[in-house]
Scaffold this motif. Sequence first.
Motif, PDB file in Angstrom:
ATOM      1  N   ILE A 255      -5.013 -16.716  -4.506  1.00 44.78           N
ATOM      2  CA  ILE A 255      -4.779 -15.280  -4.582  1.00 44.78           C
ATOM      3  C   ILE A 255      -6.067 -14.576  -4.994  1.00 44.78           C
ATOM      4  O   ILE A 255      -6.541 -14.739  -6.128  1.00 44.78           O
ATOM      5  CB  ILE A 255      -3.645 -14.954  -5.573  1.00 44.78           C
TER       6      ILE A 255
ATOM      7  N   GLN B  90      -2.199  -6.139  -3.238  1.00 40.42           N
ATOM      8  CA  GLN B  90      -1.082  -5.930  -2.326  1.00 40.42           C
ATOM      9  C   GLN B  90       0.234  -6.318  -2.977  1.00 40.42           C
ATOM     10  O   GLN B  90       1.266  -5.662  -2.757  1.00 40.42           O
ATOM     11  CB  GLN B  90      -1.290  -6.735  -1.036  1.00 40.42           C
ATOM     12  N   ASN B  91       0.225  -7.367  -3.788  1.00 39.15           N
ATOM     13  CA  ASN B  91       1.440  -7.768  -4.490  1.00 39.15           C
ATOM     14  C   ASN B  91       1.896  -6.679  -5.462  1.00 39.15           C
ATOM     15  O   ASN B  91       3.099  -6.440  -5.623  1.00 39.15           O
ATOM     16  CB  ASN B  91       1.216  -9.079  -5.235  1.00 39.15           C
TER      17      ASN B  91
ATOM     18  N   ARG C 194      -7.726  -8.774  -3.309  1.00 31.70           N
ATOM     19  CA  ARG C 194      -6.995  -7.986  -2.317  1.00 31.70           C
ATOM     20  C   ARG C 194      -5.520  -8.383  -2.270  1.00 31.70           C
ATOM     21  O   ARG C 194      -4.639  -7.521  -2.179  1.00 31.70           O
ATOM     22  CB  ARG C 194      -7.638  -8.161  -0.945  1.00 31.70           C
ATOM     23  N   GLN C 195      -5.241  -9.685  -2.355  1.00 40.54           N
ATOM     24  CA  GLN C 195      -3.854 -10.134  -2.301  1.00 40.54           C
ATOM     25  C   GLN C 195      -3.081  -9.704  -3.541  1.00 40.54           C
ATOM     26  O   GLN C 195      -1.924  -9.273  -3.449  1.00 40.54           O
ATOM     27  CB  GLN C 195      -3.799 -11.655  -2.161  1.00 40.54           C
TER      28      GLN C 195
END
Length: 395
Positions: free
Chosen positions: A209, A216-217, A212-213
């Motif tokens: 992770i 987004q989460n 960016r991820q």
Amino acid sequence: MNTTFALEQLMRWYGPNDPVPLPHIAQAGCTGVVSALHAIPVGEIWTVEAIRDYKAHIAAHGLSWTVVESLPVHEDIKTASGRYREYIDNYCRSLENLAACGIKVVTYNFMPVLDWVRTNVAYELPNRSEALFFNKADYASVDLFLLKRPGAEKDYTPEELESYRAHFAGLDEGYKQRLFQNVLLGLPGSDVAFTPDQVLEQLGHYRHIDRRQLQQNLISFLRSITPTAEAAGIQLAIHPDDPPYSVLGLPRIMSTEQDVVTLMEAVPSPANGLCFCTGSFGARPDNDLPAMAERWGSRIHFLHLRNTQRADAGNFMEANHLEGDTDMYAVMREVVQLMQREQRSIPMRPDHGHKMLDDLGKKTYPGYSAIGRLKGLAELRGLEYGIRRSLADLA
């Protein structure tokens, strides 16, 4: 100028086991507390019965409870894995139950694994009071040589690695032990540190992770819970990262004004707002706090007012509330004008405080001794009063 709208002066309280009892908070001049149901495991539903009982206990001491800090976000939600959908549903249920009991603001954070990090929770100042302190070389010593995080070397330059090896070699064993415990302290309200195995296991969940991820989460989580918050009349207030840069290789996504822009544009609901912590944002020199307060004032649902003194190499210390690198006068002036402009009061608590006077002989949660926070509250209260009077005279 309408002077009706002023800061709601609150103090954080960690529940019946808090060394600072509710009568002392009332004596400090606060009208209420900022608190949470710390006994309920993260991810479980806060029931109406539990909330009402807790609120009634607080009310019995003449204080109100309308701001929650924090309703914790389960790690499965942050990683969007495991039982995260169930935990999001539970979060929504808890929001509905809190609203039914009169709670107005719910604070949370999206920091992976560790809530906050300091390397010294009893840094002695020249006047012999104690402050919280973050030393980059000490932190790197834990990361590289005590915790031995896999792949940690890649996060440092060759020059930094050489410098930190030399620094670590000069530390005695007792200092290393205290340092390790300080860095791995658990959630606020607890003085129990995570074990190395627990931390390494949690770090493994973030192996794939990136920043960016994780961002987004967070956006997905907010898009799931914001309709519930809106319908219930709850204001969500995200706390910035503390410190506002990567720790133990973990991504940080609420550290700069651009992070605020990204989140507020992705979830434009008025229910999606900030816990504007001047200490966390202020630990970075690229954050202009008075300008941020002006631009994002309508999304500020809760204020943490504290100050940090930055030094070289990413080091910083918890300063006196009106000193440090943050221009607290400019921040407070903008907040006072915001409240009059929008015709609303904003809840505020003096965040952290030096350990001093009789508190030096007591065991308290780091940063949350009574007298240091009372000193900060008195200073902030006087600053607000003076600004309000001066603006009224100019009107």
